[in-house]
Design a protein around this motif. Structure first.
Motif, PDB file in Angstrom:
ATOM      1  N   UNK A   1      -3.794  -2.103 -15.441  1.00  0.00           N
ATOM      2  CA  UNK A   1      -3.305  -0.872 -16.029  1.00  0.00           C
ATOM      3  C   UNK A   1      -4.288  -0.278 -17.025  1.00  0.00           C
ATOM      4  N   UNK A   2      -3.911   0.884 -17.595  1.00  0.00           N
ATOM      5  CA  UNK A   2      -4.699   1.547 -18.633  1.00  0.00           C
ATOM      6  C   UNK A   2      -3.813   1.748 -19.857  1.00  0.00           C
ATOM      7  N   UNK A   3      -4.334   1.385 -21.013  1.00  0.00           N
ATOM      8  CA  UNK A   3      -3.575   1.481 -22.249  1.00  0.00           C
ATOM      9  C   UNK A   3      -3.504   2.937 -22.710  1.00  0.00           C
ATOM     10  N   UNK A   4      -2.296   3.471 -22.833  1.00  0.00           N
ATOM     11  CA  UNK A   4      -2.122   4.865 -23.208  1.00  0.00           C
ATOM     12  C   UNK A   4      -2.615   5.181 -24.608  1.00  0.00           C
ATOM     13  N   UNK A   5      -2.406   4.267 -25.557  1.00  0.00           N
ATOM     14  CA  UNK A   5      -2.870   4.518 -26.927  1.00  0.00           C
ATOM     15  C   UNK A   5      -4.387   4.625 -26.974  1.00  0.00           C
ATOM     16  N   UNK A   6      -5.078   3.800 -26.173  1.00  0.00           N
ATOM     17  CA  UNK A   6      -6.535   3.888 -26.113  1.00  0.00           C
ATOM     18  C   UNK A   6      -6.968   5.242 -25.566  1.00  0.00           C
ATOM     19  N   UNK A   7      -6.294   5.707 -24.531  1.00  0.00           N
ATOM     20  CA  UNK A   7      -6.643   7.001 -23.945  1.00  0.00           C
ATOM     21  C   UNK A   7      -6.435   8.121 -24.961  1.00  0.00           C
ATOM     22  N   UNK A   8      -5.314   8.094 -25.656  1.00  0.00           N
ATOM     23  CA  UNK A   8      -5.034   9.108 -26.679  1.00  0.00           C
ATOM     24  C   UNK A   8      -6.174   9.177 -27.701  1.00  0.00           C
ATOM     25  N   UNK A   9      -6.560   8.011 -28.219  1.00  0.00           N
ATOM     26  CA  UNK A   9      -7.582   7.969 -29.263  1.00  0.00           C
ATOM     27  C   UNK A   9      -8.928   8.459 -28.739  1.00  0.00           C
ATOM     28  N   UNK A  10      -9.267   8.054 -27.522  1.00  0.00           N
ATOM     29  CA  UNK A  10     -10.562   8.460 -26.957  1.00  0.00           C
ATOM     30  C   UNK A  10     -10.606   9.971 -26.691  1.00  0.00           C
ATOM     31  N   UNK A  11      -9.493  10.516 -26.206  1.00  0.00           N
ATOM     32  CA  UNK A  11      -9.436  11.967 -25.982  1.00  0.00           C
ATOM     33  C   UNK A  11      -9.540  12.700 -27.318  1.00  0.00           C
ATOM     34  N   UNK A  12      -8.833  12.211 -28.321  1.00  0.00           N
ATOM     35  CA  UNK A  12      -8.895  12.831 -29.650  1.00  0.00           C
ATOM     36  C   UNK A  12     -10.323  12.828 -30.186  1.00  0.00           C
ATOM     37  N   UNK A  13     -11.028  11.732 -30.004  1.00  0.00           N
ATOM     38  CA  UNK A  13     -12.426  11.663 -30.443  1.00  0.00           C
ATOM     39  C   UNK A  13     -13.296  12.645 -29.660  1.00  0.00           C
ATOM     40  N   UNK A  14     -13.038  12.751 -28.361  1.00  0.00           N
ATOM     41  CA  UNK A  14     -13.896  13.572 -27.496  1.00  0.00           C
ATOM     42  C   UNK A  14     -13.783  15.056 -27.801  1.00  0.00           C
ATOM     43  N   UNK A  15     -12.628  15.516 -28.266  1.00  0.00           N
ATOM     44  CA  UNK A  15     -12.453  16.961 -28.474  1.00  0.00           C
ATOM     45  C   UNK A  15     -12.906  17.419 -29.853  1.00  0.00           C
ATOM     46  N   UNK A  16     -13.318  16.477 -30.687  1.00  0.00           N
ATOM     47  CA  UNK A  16     -13.775  16.869 -32.014  1.00  0.00           C
ATOM     48  C   UNK A  16     -14.993  17.789 -31.896  1.00  0.00           C
ATOM     49  N   UNK A  17     -14.970  18.912 -32.626  1.00  0.00           N
ATOM     50  CA  UNK A  17     -16.071  19.865 -32.587  1.00  0.00           C
ATOM     51  C   UNK A  17     -15.927  20.920 -31.508  1.00  0.00           C
ATOM     52  N   UNK A  18     -14.904  20.793 -30.645  1.00  0.00           N
ATOM     53  CA  UNK A  18     -14.671  21.779 -29.596  1.00  0.00           C
ATOM     54  C   UNK A  18     -13.587  22.759 -30.031  1.00  0.00           C
ATOM     55  N   UNK A  19     -13.750  24.001 -29.648  1.00  0.00           N
ATOM     56  CA  UNK A  19     -12.729  25.006 -29.921  1.00  0.00           C
ATOM     57  C   UNK A  19     -11.622  24.888 -28.871  1.00  0.00           C
TER      58      UNK A  19
END
Length: 259
Positions: A50-68
């Motif tokens: 499986x894939x851990x949902x909390x990990x995905x949330x955090x990684x997506x949050x990090x990835x969108x930093x600096x984007x409009x």
């Protein structure tokens, strides 16, 4: 060593994995729980883990930093040790995240061409998209905007990267055939019930499309879009349906990216 570059090379060269595309707005994400459930469910089918949902949330949050915002975020799951020599004893999957600007909806309703075609393992949003995109290319070469897939027996299944729905003036009908259970379709079904519009799933054949008042496509990034024509069947503009679909869309609250 640039791990992210190595990961992208693995995804590109092995091409064994799955993904989901998420529209992230300043206020949050529509259907975030469903996206996370899809990633976990598909990972178990594709990798056996499986894939851990909390990990995905955090990684997506990090990835969108600096984007409009809003942005189109693609989360692709892959296994680093996957190769043609080893597709059984796979490591738990990791993810690669890409962030792109959101595209505007088309200014005119798209014209789509039907094609007899079935996606492999249609219930999984996997990365095997060559044949799918080639079908789109062939439709565009013929003067259409996109393609609608039909089973060999004439049953309509789904569009290229979208689900299709039909409207008879009182309710929305979704094709009952093997297809990806789209996030937007699932949310629209819930929203339609909230605003008092009935919907159902049943077999729809290509020969049936002229009996409907309207048709539309649904996609998690673009949302619902009215279809102008399927093959030689043309649909008149339907502002009532467009309004109902928008009401249904707004009836489903956005979820915060981080709890």
């Amino acid at each position: 060593m640039d791990d992210s570059r190595d990961d992208l090379e693995t995804v590109a060269s092995v091409n064994y994995g799955h993904f989901t595309a998420i529209a992230v707005y300043p206020e949050g994400v529509r259907g975030l729980t469903l996206h996370l459930e899809r990633l976990d469910r598909d990972a178990r089918i594709v990798f056996g883990h499986g894939l851990d949902g909390d990990m995905v949330r955090k990684r997506v949050h990090q990835a969108i930093q600096g984007h409009e915002l809003p942005v189109n975020v693609r989360v692709t799951a892959f296994a680093r040790n996957a190769s043609s020599r080893n597709l059984v004893s796979l490591e738990p999957p990791d993810i690669v995240i890409t962030v792109r600007p959101m595209h505007h909806r088309p200014s005119t309703p798209p014209r789509v061409r039907s094609s007899v075609f079935s996606r492999y393992l249609p219930e999984v949003k996997h990365v095997g998209t060559f044949s799918l995109f080639h079908e789109i290319r062939q439709a565009q070469q013929a003067g259409y905007d996109d393609v609608l897939f039909v089973e060999a027996d004439g049953r309509i299944s789904e569009g290229s990267v979208w689900n299709v729905g039909f409207y008879d003036g009182s309710k929305v009908i979704w094709p009952d055939a093997p297809a990806l259970p789209g996030i937007e379709m699932t949310l629209l079904r819930a929203g339609l019930r909230t605003v008092g519009v009935a919907d159902e799933r049943r077999a729809i054949f290509l020969s049936d499309i002229g009996s409907f008042r309207s048709a539309f496509r649904s996609n998690a990034i673009a949302g619902p879009t009215l279809i102008g024509a399927i093959d030689d069947v043309t649909y008149e503009p339907d502002p009532e349906l467009a309004d109902l679909l928008e009401q249904a869309r707004q009836a489903v609250p956005l979820e915060p990216l981080l709890p």
